[in-house]
Design an enzyme around this catalytic site. Structure first.
Site, short mmCIF file in Angstrom:
data_model
loop_
_atom_site.label_atom_id
_atom_site.label_comp_id
_atom_site.label_asym_id
_atom_site.label_seq_id
_atom_site.Cartn_x
_atom_site.Cartn_y
_atom_site.Cartn_z
N GLU A 60 0.83 -1.19 0.00
CA GLU A 60 0.00 0.00 0.00
C GLU A 60 0.87 1.24 0.00
O GLU A 60 2.08 1.17 0.25
CB GLU A 60 -0.94 0.02 1.21
CG GLU A 60 -0.22 -0.02 2.54
CD GLU A 60 -1.20 -0.13 3.72
OE1 GLU A 60 -2.39 0.11 3.54
OE2 GLU A 60 -0.73 -0.43 4.83
N ARG A 106 0.60 10.07 3.83
CA ARG A 106 0.67 10.93 5.02
C ARG A 106 2.05 10.81 5.62
O ARG A 106 2.86 10.03 5.16
CB ARG A 106 -0.35 10.46 6.04
CG ARG A 106 -0.16 8.97 6.35
CD ARG A 106 -0.97 8.49 7.52
NE ARG A 106 -1.24 7.06 7.47
CZ ARG A 106 -0.43 6.11 7.89
NH1 ARG A 106 0.73 6.42 8.41
NH2 ARG A 106 -0.75 4.84 7.80
#
Lengths: 150, 445
Positions: free
Chosen positions: B287, B291
């Protein structure tokens, strides 16, 4: 909120620690209206240095649910940790147990959500659910009776 | 544009971390706090603090209308979401922009794509990255069909997930339904989306990730981090660079991450996570976390780059001031997460008061923590109370400093993972470097 009273950055603390390590002193204690910082050498020749902060006004208010004394009910299944007690695996789903259900030691009787984790609560022994004591989706303290078995 | 007033939509150590860089850059910070965090250290350290709602995160840190309203009323021109909570929520990023503020993070379209783990994998495939077999579990009835495709053991993961929430390992068909219910409920609570997918579980895997920075046009990497020591799929120990990785594998991972970032014109700081086979070093994309990561300090320690500063500069619309050649990692850094959990009781979380917190200090030591003596760990949020980072010219030196620091660390009032970290730091296999995901379960009681 911050004011201009002796701001100490992590770099400043590292410098204080370095000064202390190369000195014969054991600790440096700084106190202001806002905080107290104690930088100290550990015990022993190769012990590391620590920084210990105490902030004025901190520690007054307890936001957490504090476990109070609960009557020791041997038939109760207690919350293993503080958190939010849920009767069912998801909103709208049937509850794990209802009054009259037979359970075994490994049966899940509910979930306590603590710190964003779903912790299944096991009955811990065999029995029949006599009463569900803690309402759904309420905060429970550690040790609080959740259901009673008979 | 320039950011003058930054709203911090988070709490705990990361709020404090953002405040520090913002202050250095001359930016005023406004922290949104819940009732449970009124007296927290970040609340005192921020230039201003405003109450956003009651303690439960659904009514405060996860409430888009409340956070946006608070930021807007406070006259902020940008919002830093930290990690967790709303940090990868595209609707939040859009709401922030609609209120005339800058969201410090990737474009909402990027968050949409990366927030859906299945779409992220499809995108990675399109960019030429290898991925694991698996797919979405559309309903409970779909479970066994999916399991046949992946085989056992498998992993159930939240489609909207991250940080281990809504993730369960399933070893046999009999456990499938119960695990699905828990994973889905956890995902619902954590992300407001109970959708789950199944993925093949690689037995001897290492978790290696690559830090990336992009400005929407160009993208660079800041090297690898190894995060193979995890419990409940949450990282406990992270280090940079990933140790004992052949150069060809390291280059492969770094180039793959950059390729993905360029493929999607990535803007912001991000982390591409990979599962690396511990034996033959082949890797699969897992993934992309859009952030700042909890473990970002180890990368900062070896590269000298302030990642929060980079995030803010990119959010101001500036081009990357760094080129790939300018990033010259030096030395080694190891981070351990000190959580309010009992490692001897299956990592049971333990909220309460820290009566005494003596954090390590000194050369090669960094501590990111919001918990001082007398600090309160509320039951509503996650259990992280601080990160201890040890830095050295070599991995050996970093490990020596870590051991010494762990010896000095004293947290009183509640159990923490510090005792487990002492065991890990003293283990010869960890000292040798490059342990896989089997290492931690093997040393637990």
């Amino acid at each position: 909120m911050s004011d201009t009273d002796l701001p100490l950055s992590p770099e400043d603390v590292a410098e204080i620690a370095a000064i202390l390590e190369n000195s014969p002193f054991r600790e440096i204690d700084i106190a202001t209206g806002r905080f107290r910082l104690r930088v100290a050498k550990g015990d022993g020749s190769d012990a590391g240095v620590t920084q210990e902060w105490q902030w004025a006004g901190a520690g007054g208010e307890v936001a957490a649910v504090v476990a109070s004394a609960f009557a020791d009910d041997p038939d109760a299944v207690a919350a293993p940790l503080p958190g939010t007690f849920y009767h069912a695996p998801s909103p709208g789903a049937p509850p794990f147990v209802a009054v009259g259900d037979k359970v075994g030691p490994d049966s899940v009787i509910g979930i306590v959500e603590t710190m964003k984790l779903m912790n299944p609560v096991h009955a811990g022994r065999a029995g029949t659910v006599a009463e569900v004591l803690a309402p759904n989706a309420t905060m429970v303290a550690k040790g609080q009776p959740l259901i009673r078995l008979s | 544009m320039t950011i003058h007033r930054l709203f911090i939509a988070n709490r705990g150590e990361i709020a404090l971390r953002v405040i520090r860089t913002a202050r250095r850059m001359g930016i005023t910070t406004v922290l949104g706090v819940s009732e449970a965090d009124r007296t927290s250290l970040p609340t005192r350290e921020a230039d201003e603090a405003v109450l956003i709602g009651p303690a439960p995160s659904s009514e405060s840190y996860l409430s888009i209308p409340r956070v946006v309203e608070a930021a807007s009323k406070a006259g902020c021109d940008a919002v830093h979401p930290g990690y967790g909570f709303l940090s990868e929520n595209a609707a939040f990023a859009r709401a922030v922009a609609a209120a005339g503020m800058v969201f410090v993070g990737p474009a909402p379209e990027t968050l949409d794509k990366m927030g859906d783990k299945l779409e992220a994998c499809a995108l990675a495939l399109a960019a030429g990255l290898p991925v694991l077999p698996g797919g979405e579990v559309a309903s409970r009835g779909d479970l066994h069909a999916r399991a046949t495709e992946t085989g056992y053991p498998l992993l159930l993961k939240a489609v909207a997930g991250g940080g281990g929430r809504g993730m369960r390992r399933v070893d046999a068909p009999g456990e499938l339904e119960a695990a699905y219910d828990l994973a889905s409920a956890e995902a619902e609570v954590a992300f407001g989306n109970g959708a789950v997918y199944a993925e093949r579980f690689v037995a001897r895997g290492r978790h290696v990730e690559v830090q990336i920075l992009g400005d929407g046009t160009s993208a660079i990497h800041l090297g690898t981090r190894d995060c193979s020591i995890q419990r409940r799929f949450q990282k406990l120990v992270e280090e940079a660079p990933a140790p004992n990785l052949p150069d060809v594998a390291r280059n492969g991972l770094e180039q793959a991450a950059v390729r993905l970032a360029r493929h999607m014109n990535y803007r912001g700081a991000g982390t591409a996570e990979f599962l690396v086979d511990a034996e033959n070093f082949s890797f699969y994309f897992l993934e992309l976390n859009a952030r700042i990561q909890v473990e970002h300090p180890v990368t900062e320690a070896v590269t000298g780059v302030d990642l929060v500063e980079q995030q803010l500069l990119i959010a101001m619309g500036k081009q990357l001031s760094l080129t790939q050649d300018m990033v010259r990692p030096f030395g080694h850094a190891i981070e351990v997460r000190i959580n309010a959990e009992d490692p001897d009781a299956d990592f049971r979380p333990h909220p309460g008061r820290v009566t005494r917190a003596a954090w390590p200090a000194g050369e090669g030591i960094r501590v990111d923590s919001h918990i001082a003596s007398g600090g309160e760990v509320p039951p509503y949020y996650d259990s992280l109370i601080g990160k201890l980072i040890a830095i050295g010219a070599s991995r050996e030196e970093a490990l020596t400093r870590l051991s010494r620091a762990l010896g000095a660390l004293k947290i009183e009032g509640l159990p923490t993972t510090a005792s487990l970290h002492r065991t890990i730091a003293a283990d010869p296999r960890f000292a040798a470097g490059g342990v896989d995901s089997h290492f931690l379960p093997g040393i637990l009681p």
